[in-house]
Design a protein around this motif. Structure first.
Motif, PDB file in Angstrom:
ATOM      1  N   MET A   1       0.825  -1.194   0.000  1.00 44.01           N
ATOM      2  CA  MET A   1       0.000   0.000   0.000  1.00 44.01           C
ATOM      3  C   MET A   1       0.872   1.262   0.000  1.00 44.01           C
ATOM      4  O   MET A   1       0.549   2.233  -0.653  1.00 44.01           O
ATOM      5  CB  MET A   1      -0.926  -0.031   1.219  1.00 44.01           C
ATOM      6  CG  MET A   1      -1.826   1.158   1.318  1.00 44.01           C
ATOM      7  SD  MET A   1      -3.052   1.152   0.022  1.00 44.01           S
ATOM      8  CE  MET A   1      -4.157   2.373   0.599  1.00 44.01           C
ATOM      9  N   PHE A   2       1.985   1.234   0.741  1.00 40.92           N
ATOM     10  CA  PHE A   2       2.868   2.396   0.805  1.00 40.92           C
ATOM     11  C   PHE A   2       3.413   2.748  -0.567  1.00 40.92           C
ATOM     12  O   PHE A   2       3.446   3.918  -0.940  1.00 40.92           O
ATOM     13  CB  PHE A   2       4.024   2.137   1.785  1.00 40.92           C
ATOM     14  CG  PHE A   2       5.061   3.227   1.769  1.00 40.92           C
ATOM     15  CD1 PHE A   2       4.821   4.447   2.390  1.00 40.92           C
ATOM     16  CD2 PHE A   2       6.269   3.043   1.104  1.00 40.92           C
ATOM     17  CE1 PHE A   2       5.764   5.465   2.355  1.00 40.92           C
ATOM     18  CE2 PHE A   2       7.219   4.057   1.066  1.00 40.92           C
ATOM     19  CZ  PHE A   2       6.961   5.272   1.696  1.00 40.92           C
ATOM     20  N   LEU A   3       3.829   1.735  -1.318  1.00 46.64           N
ATOM     21  CA  LEU A   3       4.391   1.985  -2.641  1.00 46.64           C
ATOM     22  C   LEU A   3       3.355   2.595  -3.581  1.00 46.64           C
ATOM     23  O   LEU A   3       3.657   3.516  -4.341  1.00 46.64           O
ATOM     24  CB  LEU A   3       4.965   0.698  -3.235  1.00 46.64           C
ATOM     25  CG  LEU A   3       5.677   0.825  -4.571  1.00 46.64           C
ATOM     26  CD1 LEU A   3       6.809   1.857  -4.501  1.00 46.64           C
ATOM     27  CD2 LEU A   3       6.213  -0.515  -5.022  1.00 46.64           C
ATOM     28  N   SER A   4       2.124   2.123  -3.516  1.00 48.44           N
ATOM     29  CA  SER A   4       1.080   2.688  -4.381  1.00 48.44           C
ATOM     30  C   SER A   4       0.808   4.147  -4.019  1.00 48.44           C
ATOM     31  O   SER A   4       0.627   4.989  -4.901  1.00 48.44           O
ATOM     32  CB  SER A   4      -0.199   1.865  -4.324  1.00 48.44           C
ATOM     33  OG  SER A   4      -0.737   1.835  -3.030  1.00 48.44           O
ATOM     34  N   LEU A   5       0.816   4.469  -2.745  1.00 43.67           N
ATOM     35  CA  LEU A   5       0.620   5.861  -2.327  1.00 43.67           C
ATOM     36  C   LEU A   5       1.780   6.739  -2.758  1.00 43.67           C
ATOM     37  O   LEU A   5       1.581   7.893  -3.169  1.00 43.67           O
ATOM     38  CB  LEU A   5       0.414   5.938  -0.818  1.00 43.67           C
ATOM     39  CG  LEU A   5      -0.888   5.366  -0.292  1.00 43.67           C
ATOM     40  CD1 LEU A   5      -0.927   5.432   1.233  1.00 43.67           C
ATOM     41  CD2 LEU A   5      -2.082   6.080  -0.888  1.00 43.67           C
ATOM     42  N   LEU A   6       2.987   6.199  -2.700  1.00 48.61           N
ATOM     43  CA  LEU A   6       4.154   6.946  -3.157  1.00 48.61           C
ATOM     44  C   LEU A   6       4.061   7.220  -4.657  1.00 48.61           C
ATOM     45  O   LEU A   6       4.311   8.348  -5.111  1.00 48.61           O
ATOM     46  CB  LEU A   6       5.431   6.175  -2.828  1.00 48.61           C
ATOM     47  CG  LEU A   6       6.737   6.833  -3.240  1.00 48.61           C
ATOM     48  CD1 LEU A   6       6.931   8.153  -2.489  1.00 48.61           C
ATOM     49  CD2 LEU A   6       7.909   5.885  -2.981  1.00 48.61           C
ATOM     50  N   ILE A   7       3.694   6.205  -5.428  1.00 45.12           N
ATOM     51  CA  ILE A   7       3.527   6.386  -6.873  1.00 45.12           C
ATOM     52  C   ILE A   7       2.464   7.436  -7.162  1.00 45.12           C
ATOM     53  O   ILE A   7       2.649   8.320  -8.003  1.00 45.12           O
ATOM     54  CB  ILE A   7       3.179   5.043  -7.550  1.00 45.12           C
ATOM     55  CG1 ILE A   7       4.372   4.083  -7.483  1.00 45.12           C
ATOM     56  CG2 ILE A   7       2.728   5.257  -9.001  1.00 45.12           C
ATOM     57  CD1 ILE A   7       4.045   2.651  -7.860  1.00 45.12           C
ATOM     58  N   VAL A   8       1.359   7.367  -6.456  1.00 42.66           N
ATOM     59  CA  VAL A   8       0.263   8.330  -6.654  1.00 42.66           C
ATOM     60  C   VAL A   8       0.710   9.741  -6.295  1.00 42.66           C
ATOM     61  O   VAL A   8       0.444  10.694  -7.039  1.00 42.66           O
ATOM     62  CB  VAL A   8      -0.976   7.921  -5.828  1.00 42.66           C
ATOM     63  CG1 VAL A   8      -1.979   9.052  -5.721  1.00 42.66           C
ATOM     64  CG2 VAL A   8      -1.639   6.709  -6.440  1.00 42.66           C
ATOM     65  N   LEU A   9       1.391   9.895  -5.177  1.00 47.21           N
ATOM     66  CA  LEU A   9       1.828  11.225  -4.746  1.00 47.21           C
ATOM     67  C   LEU A   9       2.813  11.849  -5.727  1.00 47.21           C
ATOM     68  O   LEU A   9       2.680  13.017  -6.083  1.00 47.21           O
ATOM     69  CB  LEU A   9       2.470  11.146  -3.354  1.00 47.21           C
ATOM     70  CG  LEU A   9       1.540  11.436  -2.200  1.00 47.21           C
ATOM     71  CD1 LEU A   9       2.224  11.126  -0.878  1.00 47.21           C
ATOM     72  CD2 LEU A   9       1.081  12.866  -2.230  1.00 47.21           C
ATOM     73  N   VAL A  10       3.784  11.084  -6.165  1.00 48.74           N
ATOM     74  CA  VAL A  10       4.770  11.599  -7.120  1.00 48.74           C
ATOM     75  C   VAL A  10       4.087  11.949  -8.439  1.00 48.74           C
ATOM     76  O   VAL A  10       4.307  13.025  -9.010  1.00 48.74           O
ATOM     77  CB  VAL A  10       5.922  10.584  -7.332  1.00 48.74           C
ATOM     78  CG1 VAL A  10       6.796  10.993  -8.500  1.00 48.74           C
ATOM     79  CG2 VAL A  10       6.744  10.452  -6.057  1.00 48.74           C
ATOM     80  N   THR A  11       3.230  11.065  -8.920  1.00 48.77           N
ATOM     81  CA  THR A  11       2.514  11.315 -10.172  1.00 48.77           C
ATOM     82  C   THR A  11       1.641  12.555 -10.054  1.00 48.77           C
ATOM     83  O   THR A  11       1.620  13.399 -10.955  1.00 48.77           O
ATOM     84  CB  THR A  11       1.656  10.085 -10.554  1.00 48.77           C
ATOM     85  OG1 THR A  11       2.492   8.926 -10.605  1.00 48.77           O
ATOM     86  CG2 THR A  11       0.977  10.292 -11.890  1.00 48.77           C
ATOM     87  N   LEU A  12       0.943  12.684  -8.958  1.00 46.50           N
ATOM     88  CA  LEU A  12       0.073  13.840  -8.722  1.00 46.50           C
ATOM     89  C   LEU A  12       0.866  15.141  -8.726  1.00 46.50           C
ATOM     90  O   LEU A  12       0.500  16.103  -9.412  1.00 46.50           O
ATOM     91  CB  LEU A  12      -0.662  13.665  -7.394  1.00 46.50           C
ATOM     92  CG  LEU A  12      -1.547  14.823  -6.941  1.00 46.50           C
ATOM     93  CD1 LEU A  12      -2.713  14.999  -7.894  1.00 46.50           C
ATOM     94  CD2 LEU A  12      -2.042  14.563  -5.537  1.00 46.50           C
ATOM     95  N   MET A  13       1.971  15.178  -7.993  1.00 43.44           N
ATOM     96  CA  MET A  13       2.781  16.395  -7.931  1.00 43.44           C
ATOM     97  C   MET A  13       3.359  16.763  -9.285  1.00 43.44           C
ATOM     98  O   MET A  13       3.336  17.928  -9.687  1.00 43.44           O
ATOM     99  CB  MET A  13       3.886  16.241  -6.883  1.00 43.44           C
ATOM    100  CG  MET A  13       3.361  16.236  -5.462  1.00 43.44           C
ATOM    101  SD  MET A  13       4.637  16.268  -4.176  1.00 43.44           S
ATOM    102  CE  MET A  13       5.640  14.865  -4.579  1.00 43.44           C
ATOM    103  N   VAL A  14       3.867  15.775 -10.008  1.00 42.43           N
ATOM    104  CA  VAL A  14       4.437  16.030 -11.327  1.00 42.43           C
ATOM    105  C   VAL A  14       3.360  16.547 -12.273  1.00 42.43           C
ATOM    106  O   VAL A  14       3.559  17.531 -12.987  1.00 42.43           O
ATOM    107  CB  VAL A  14       5.111  14.756 -11.899  1.00 42.43           C
ATOM    108  CG1 VAL A  14       5.434  14.904 -13.374  1.00 42.43           C
ATOM    109  CG2 VAL A  14       6.368  14.426 -11.106  1.00 42.43           C
ATOM    110  N   CYS A  15       2.212  15.905 -12.275  1.00 43.50           N
ATOM    111  CA  CYS A  15       1.140  16.292 -13.200  1.00 43.50           C
ATOM    112  C   CYS A  15       0.592  17.684 -12.904  1.00 43.50           C
ATOM    113  O   CYS A  15       0.402  18.485 -13.831  1.00 43.50           O
ATOM    114  CB  CYS A  15       0.009  15.263 -13.167  1.00 43.50           C
ATOM    115  SG  CYS A  15       0.425  13.747 -14.052  1.00 43.50           S
ATOM    116  N   VAL A  16       0.339  17.976 -11.654  1.00 45.61           N
ATOM    117  CA  VAL A  16      -0.200  19.299 -11.307  1.00 45.61           C
ATOM    118  C   VAL A  16       0.816  20.384 -11.658  1.00 45.61           C
ATOM    119  O   VAL A  16       0.470  21.385 -12.297  1.00 45.61           O
ATOM    120  CB  VAL A  16      -0.607  19.367  -9.816  1.00 45.61           C
ATOM    121  CG1 VAL A  16      -0.913  20.792  -9.392  1.00 45.61           C
ATOM    122  CG2 VAL A  16      -1.800  18.459  -9.558  1.00 45.61           C
ATOM    123  N   ALA A  17       2.062  20.189 -11.264  1.00 43.78           N
ATOM    124  CA  ALA A  17       3.089  21.195 -11.558  1.00 43.78           C
ATOM    125  C   ALA A  17       3.272  21.375 -13.062  1.00 43.78           C
ATOM    126  O   ALA A  17       3.331  22.512 -13.556  1.00 43.78           O
ATOM    127  CB  ALA A  17       4.413  20.795 -10.913  1.00 43.78           C
TER     128      ALA A  17
END
Length: 131
Positions: free
Chosen positions: A1-17
């Motif tokens: 679960m931690f890895l999926s949240l990390l992937i989501v967080l990084v993807t989210l930050m990159v996409c929004v920025a």
């Protein structure tokens, strides 16, 4: 679960920025060099659409990373093009449901949909300002 949240967080930050950079800095730079409301607005629309396509590609990579780390799968056999199609329909909140993820990949899909809704709203606001 931690890895999926990390992937989501990084993807989210990159996409929004990236999207905010595209529709503000790049769109302002390009439209500032053009004359006429129509051409300026058209340039902003094209940049916003290309940015959304880029975000779908980035989320596709997030799904591929999730598949690599066996965080889930797709209920139907899915090629990279199928996953891109899924990503594109998810980020636009269209969600046709022709393929669907399971396991922790569902978290990526949920965040992608929410991100797409927010960023499409930002793009619409930018286009309206140019009109």
């Amino acid at each position: 679960m931690f890895l999926s949240l990390l992937i989501v967080l990084v993807t989210l930050m990159v996409c929004v920025a990236l999207h905010l950079f595209n529709i503000s800095v790049i769109a302002d730079n390009v439209s500032g060099r053009l004359k006429g409301t129509w051409t300026k607005t058209l340039s902003v629309v094209v940049i916003a659409i290309l940015s959304q396509l880029l975000l779908a590609v980035i989320f596709t990579l997030a799904y591929e990373i999730g598949l690599y780390f066996e965080l889930g799968d797709f209920k139907q056999p899915a090629t990279s093009i199928d996953i891109f199609y899924f990503s594109l329909t998810t980020i636009t909140t269209l969600g046709l449901g022709s393929i669907e993820p399971d396991g922790h990949l569902r978290v990526i899909a949920g965040v992608e949909s929410a991100t797409g809704f927010l960023l499409i709203s930002c793009s619409a606001s930018k286009v309206f300002k140019h009109m």
